[in-house]
Design a protein around this motif. Structure first.
Motif, PDB file in Angstrom:
ATOM      1  N   UNK A 105      -0.851  -5.380   7.084  1.00 54.01           N
ATOM      2  CA  UNK A 105      -0.280  -5.121   5.747  1.00 54.01           C
ATOM      3  C   UNK A 105      -1.345  -4.655   4.762  1.00 54.01           C
ATOM      4  N   UNK A 106      -2.632  -4.887   5.086  1.00 55.24           N
ATOM      5  CA  UNK A 106      -3.699  -4.471   4.165  1.00 55.24           C
ATOM      6  C   UNK A 106      -4.355  -3.162   4.587  1.00 55.24           C
ATOM      7  N   UNK A 107      -3.858  -2.529   5.641  1.00 54.22           N
ATOM      8  CA  UNK A 107      -4.406  -1.209   5.991  1.00 54.22           C
ATOM      9  C   UNK A 107      -4.062  -0.252   4.854  1.00 54.22           C
ATOM     10  N   UNK A 108      -5.024   0.596   4.452  1.00 54.22           N
ATOM     11  CA  UNK A 108      -4.767   1.420   3.270  1.00 54.22           C
ATOM     12  C   UNK A 108      -3.988   2.700   3.562  1.00 54.22           C
ATOM     13  N   UNK A 109      -3.118   3.050   2.626  1.00 48.05           N
ATOM     14  CA  UNK A 109      -2.530   4.386   2.574  1.00 48.05           C
ATOM     15  C   UNK A 109      -3.277   5.034   1.409  1.00 48.05           C
ATOM     16  N   UNK A 110      -4.225   5.897   1.719  1.00 48.63           N
ATOM     17  CA  UNK A 110      -5.199   6.440   0.778  1.00 48.63           C
ATOM     18  C   UNK A 110      -6.066   5.278   0.251  1.00 48.63           C
ATOM     19  N   UNK A 111      -5.802   4.738  -0.944  1.00 47.26           N
ATOM     20  CA  UNK A 111      -6.669   3.670  -1.438  1.00 47.26           C
ATOM     21  C   UNK A 111      -5.918   2.408  -1.839  1.00 47.26           C
ATOM     22  N   UNK A 112      -4.646   2.325  -1.444  1.00 43.54           N
ATOM     23  CA  UNK A 112      -3.886   1.101  -1.729  1.00 43.54           C
ATOM     24  C   UNK A 112      -3.327   0.553  -0.419  1.00 43.54           C
ATOM     25  N   UNK A 113      -3.359  -0.765  -0.200  1.00 44.84           N
ATOM     26  CA  UNK A 113      -2.786  -1.291   1.038  1.00 44.84           C
ATOM     27  C   UNK A 113      -1.268  -1.073   1.094  1.00 44.84           C
ATOM     28  N   UNK A 114      -0.776  -0.958   2.318  1.00 42.01           N
ATOM     29  CA  UNK A 114       0.665  -0.804   2.534  1.00 42.01           C
ATOM     30  C   UNK A 114       1.442  -1.839   1.720  1.00 42.01           C
ATOM     31  N   UNK A 115       0.949  -3.093   1.750  1.00 42.98           N
ATOM     32  CA  UNK A 115       1.673  -4.183   1.087  1.00 42.98           C
ATOM     33  C   UNK A 115       1.820  -3.965  -0.418  1.00 42.98           C
ATOM     34  N   UNK A 116       0.848  -3.308  -1.039  1.00 43.01           N
ATOM     35  CA  UNK A 116       0.978  -3.050  -2.474  1.00 43.01           C
ATOM     36  C   UNK A 116       2.148  -2.102  -2.759  1.00 43.01           C
ATOM     37  N   UNK A 117       2.332  -1.110  -1.881  1.00 43.44           N
ATOM     38  CA  UNK A 117       3.464  -0.191  -2.078  1.00 43.44           C
ATOM     39  C   UNK A 117       4.783  -0.967  -2.034  1.00 43.44           C
ATOM     40  N   UNK A 118       4.849  -1.946  -1.125  1.00 45.88           N
ATOM     41  CA  UNK A 118       6.095  -2.715  -0.967  1.00 45.88           C
ATOM     42  C   UNK A 118       6.327  -3.576  -2.221  1.00 45.88           C
ATOM     43  N   UNK A 119       5.257  -4.229  -2.698  1.00 45.91           N
ATOM     44  CA  UNK A 119       5.395  -5.082  -3.891  1.00 45.91           C
ATOM     45  C   UNK A 119       5.685  -4.218  -5.122  1.00 45.91           C
TER      46      UNK A 119
END
Ligand code: G1P
Length: 301
Positions: A36-50
């Motif tokens: 969940x903390x692997x980045x999509x560019x510079x934000x982790x996947x989990x941040x996009x979900x939150x």
């Protein structure tokens, strides 16, 4: 209290994100870093979900987690030393980016101590959620923020009650990776009534190619059903089986049909597509990256 207010379904404010998986598809990277903390560019996947939850007004977020994945919780906490260092340097942009995760939502956790499947992970949220309707968001399914789905799903749940899932049409050869729905029309192009649900059917046995994508709005009653749900496909307690049991018992189940961009970020190929497309969309990095990408594509055999 006016009758109208009394009858209205309670407003859904809680989101549950099952995040207790072992991340086996991304090993060895996920040996020490939660997927969940692997980045999509510079934000982790989990941040996009939150971010998606918060944008829909769901700011009470429960992460169902497991031992060894503490970094996810730290990510949504304040980081006073880092903030002080950035502040001293006057780097306001990075300071805001570092603070943002802690400002998005109230994050709590519940532990899934044994891996018994998605249904069991959702059941781990019962004490936090209580009897209200709530959203479940699977971290692997990344949905483009330009085509939000939760507001429509919450609206349909408030109107009809019961269960609302997100559906997308998938190629027939991959139906065995998903929960698959049989559906009938509601008269509205983007909303269908679900008449059957089956977890990971073989292509020859699938009732359709409409797959459940990782967004659900569920009634609190699902917890009692999950407690009685026996292990199903893959020997795991399946959320799909609990939803199917509620459907059989007369609970309305609706599907919102999604046509926008989504990625299964737990799949390495889809993850790469997500990174490339999201990078192209970025105002800061996008223009230079697109130029490079066009040149690179020309060199491909
Ligand atoms: C889970 C659900 C499945 C759903 C899928 C969506 O499967 O069990 O019904 O279609 O998520 O991503 P998993 O991907 O955990 O195997």
């Amino acid at each position: 209290m006016p009758a109208e207010t009394q009858n209205r379904a309670p407003r859904t404010v809680k989101a549950v994100i099952p995040a207790a998986g072992l991340g086996t598809r991304f090993l060895p990277a996920t040996k020490a870093v939660p997927k969940e903390l692997l980045p999509i560019v510079d934000r982790p996947v989990l941040q996009y979900i939150v971010e998606e939850a918060a944008a829909a007004g769901l700011t009470d977020v429960l992460l169902v987690t497991r031992r060894g994945k503490y970094a996810m919780v730290d990510y949504f906490d304040r980081a006073p030393e880092l903030e002080a260092a950035l502040s001293a340097k006057g780097d306001e942009e990075r300071l805001a980016a570092v603070r943002r995760p802690s400002e998005l939502a109230d994050i709590s956790t519940s532990r899934q101590s044994v891996a018994r499947g998605l249904g069991h992970a959702v059941l781990c949220a019962s004490a936090h959620v209580g009897l209200e309707a709530f959203a479940v968001m699977l971290g692997d399914d990344l949905i483009d923020a330009s085509t939000p789905v939760l507001p429509t799903m919450l609206e349909i749940q408030a109107e009809h009650g019961g269960i609302v899932v997100l559906l997308a049409d998938v190629p027939k050869e991959v139906v065995n990776r998903y929960g698959i729905a049989s559906v009938e029309s509601t008269g509205r192009a983007d909303v269908v009534r679900i008449t059957g649900l089956v977890e990971k059917p073989e292509p020859s046995e699938a009732p359709s190619t409409l797959a459940v994508i990782g967004r659900y709005v569920l009634p609190g009653e699902i917890f009692a059903v999950l407690r009685d749900t026996r292990p199903g496909a893959g020997g795991e307690v399946q959320l799909t089986d609990a939803m199917a049991a509620m459907l059989d018992a007369g609970t309305p189940v609706h599907g919102v049909v999604f046509g926008g961009r989504r990625y299964d970020t737990g799949d390495r190929g889809d993850y790469l597509k997500a990174v490339v497309e999201m990078a192209c969309d970025r105002e800061d990095l996008g223009p230079a990256f697109r130029d490079w990408l066009k040149d690179f594509v020309r060199t491909l055999p």
